[in-house]
Design a protein around this motif. Structure first.
Motif, PDB file in Angstrom:
ATOM      1  N   ALA A 247       0.797  -1.229   0.000  1.00  8.58           N
ATOM      2  CA  ALA A 247       0.000   0.000   0.000  1.00  8.58           C
ATOM      3  C   ALA A 247       0.830   1.280   0.000  1.00  8.58           C
ATOM      4  N   PHE A 250       3.335   3.939  -4.559  1.00  7.27           N
ATOM      5  CA  PHE A 250       2.414   4.707  -5.400  1.00  7.27           C
ATOM      6  C   PHE A 250       2.973   4.833  -6.822  1.00  7.27           C
ATOM      7  N   SER A 315      -2.428   1.015  -4.255  1.00  7.15           N
ATOM      8  CA  SER A 315      -2.335   2.478  -4.321  1.00  7.15           C
ATOM      9  C   SER A 315      -1.736   2.893  -5.661  1.00  7.15           C
ATOM     10  N   ASN A 317      -0.793   6.704  -8.311  1.00  6.76           N
ATOM     11  CA  ASN A 317      -1.038   8.043  -8.859  1.00  6.76           C
ATOM     12  C   ASN A 317      -1.585   7.815 -10.271  1.00  6.76           C
ATOM     13  N   HIS A 349      -4.693   7.662  -5.411  1.00  9.77           N
ATOM     14  CA  HIS A 349      -5.577   6.664  -4.791  1.00  9.77           C
ATOM     15  C   HIS A 349      -4.768   5.897  -3.753  1.00  9.77           C
ATOM     16  N   LYS A 350      -5.220   5.980  -2.507  1.00 11.24           N
ATOM     17  CA  LYS A 350      -4.507   5.315  -1.395  1.00 11.24           C
ATOM     18  C   LYS A 350      -5.361   4.206  -0.815  1.00 11.24           C
ATOM     19  N   TYR A 351      -4.765   3.043  -0.689  1.00 15.12           N
ATOM     20  CA  TYR A 351      -5.467   1.904  -0.089  1.00 15.12           C
ATOM     21  C   TYR A 351      -5.556   2.102   1.421  1.00 15.12           C
ATOM     22  N   LYS A 352      -6.743   1.984   1.975  1.00 14.95           N
ATOM     23  CA  LYS A 352      -6.953   2.249   3.411  1.00 14.95           C
ATOM     24  C   LYS A 352      -7.078   0.935   4.182  1.00 14.95           C
TER      25      LYS A 352
END
Length: 352
Positions: A247, A250, A315, A317, A349-352
């Motif tokens: 995660a 990027f 994740s 860009n 987009h970031k994985y949570k």
């Protein structure tokens, strides 16, 4: 005979005489040109163009890179990649180059000409079959990446690739990220192995299909994990989730909505955000790690527990080229990515 697009003087970004390494558009253009350099290296080999006749060198020399090494496939001996070293002349030493790479490892996509086409298409099939990591070409690529990172550190090495080469760069980047080495990556038109749902015009139908797919995929994932836990109850601690480990990486994804080969990345990340918005983020966090096809094959007993899909990443860009394309060839081409007149939409987009 050389095409106009092979010549840097005829189709390269000649106005980019001074690169601002903090400028993301400049970074994108240079990375795309270095990938084009690999395409033309192989075309030079096929056409037996050497010395002054060779068309490849301007694609990297214009930006003060030196060709350190060609990456050659052990099947057919085609050039599929290159290791470049940034070597600015003394006159540019006072020019700010903060943000520049020391090395760039670039991979080309499929060339549908001469003796490289059968091997390239064979690897394209391996991308679809989720088997690229088992090919000798990838092993050669991965060894080159590991060697450069070991010698100079992950912050000094960039990865770049287009189409099949983008899949190669993504897999190399994922492999390095799994051990905590996060490489700056430029993935142009990366293949997304899925039905082209993004082509559906009706947004409600499109969203409904994605939700249904997510629910089924998440359910199959839970079932598979429960089965695996039964087999591994003797383990005292759960293993780290590979997807979560990635995660913090990027990579830059560059996609065109008119290119069915890569356009599903747009829907893949948009859908994740929508599932969070409607309170179904937990379902999507499971679904986003697996492909429905692989899980179904496993559920029906057709194959062992599926390996993580090579094209799925937590994740990114994501940069979308909204400039209209004349046809699929233009939408999928590397040439669009060094243009300076593009209408681009970029989102992290970031994985949570």
């Amino acid at each position: 005979m050389a095409s106009e697009r092979e010549s840097f003087d005829l189709s390269g970004p000649l106005l980019l005489t001074s690169v601002d390494w903090q400028n993301t558009q400049h970074q994108r253009a240079v990375a795309a040109c270095l990938v084009q350099g690999v395409y033309i290296l192989e075309r030079d080999r096929q056409e037996e163009r050497e010395g002054p006749q060779a068309l490849a060198p301007p694609w990297w020399e214009f930006f003060h890179f030196k060709l350190l090494r060609k990456l050659v496939d052990d099947v057919g001996f085609s050039i599929f990649g290159a290791v470049y070293e940034f070597k600015p002349p003394p006159s540019l030493c006072n020019h700010p180059s903060e943000g520049s790479p020391c090395y760039v490892i670039a991979f080309r996509g499929t060339i549908t000409k001469y003796d490289s086409v059968s091997r390239d298409l064979e690897l394209d099939i391996e991308v679809i079959r989720n088997g690229l990591h088992r090919t000798s070409r990838f092993e050669i690529a991965m060894q080159a990446v590991r060697n450069m990172v070991a010698a100079s550190g992950p912050s000094n090495v960039w990865l770049a690739g287009h189409s099949l080469g983008s899949a190669m760069a993504m897999l190399a980047g994922k492999t390095m990220a799994s051990s905590g080495n996060y490489l700056k990556s430029f993935l142009f038109n990366p293949p997304f192995v899925s039905a082209p749902i993004e082509r559906i015009k009706d947004k409600r139908v499109k969203h409904g299909l994605r939700i249904a797919g997510s629910v089924i995929t998440a359910g199959l994932t839970l079932a598979m994990k429960a089965k695996q836990q039964q087999h591994h109850q003797h383990r005292s601690r759960p293993e780290n989730e590979p997807f979560t480990t990635l995660a913090a990486w990027f990579p830059g994804l560059f996609v065109n909505p008119s290119d069915d080969i890569c356009s599903e990345y747009i829907g893949y990340f948009e859908h994740r955000k929508k599932m969070e918005d409607i309170g179904a983020g937990a379902i999507e966090r499971l679904a986003t790690q697996n492909s429905l096809g692989g899980l179904l094959m496993h559920a029906m007993g057709k194959k062992a527990a599926p390996e993580p899909p090579l094209h799925l990443i937590p994740s990114a860009n994501l940069t979308v080229n909204l400039t209209p394309s004349r046809d699929l060839k233009e939408a999928h081409g590397i040439h669009q990515w060094w243009r300076d007149d593009l209408k681009l939409l970029s989102e992290v987009h970031k994985y949570k």
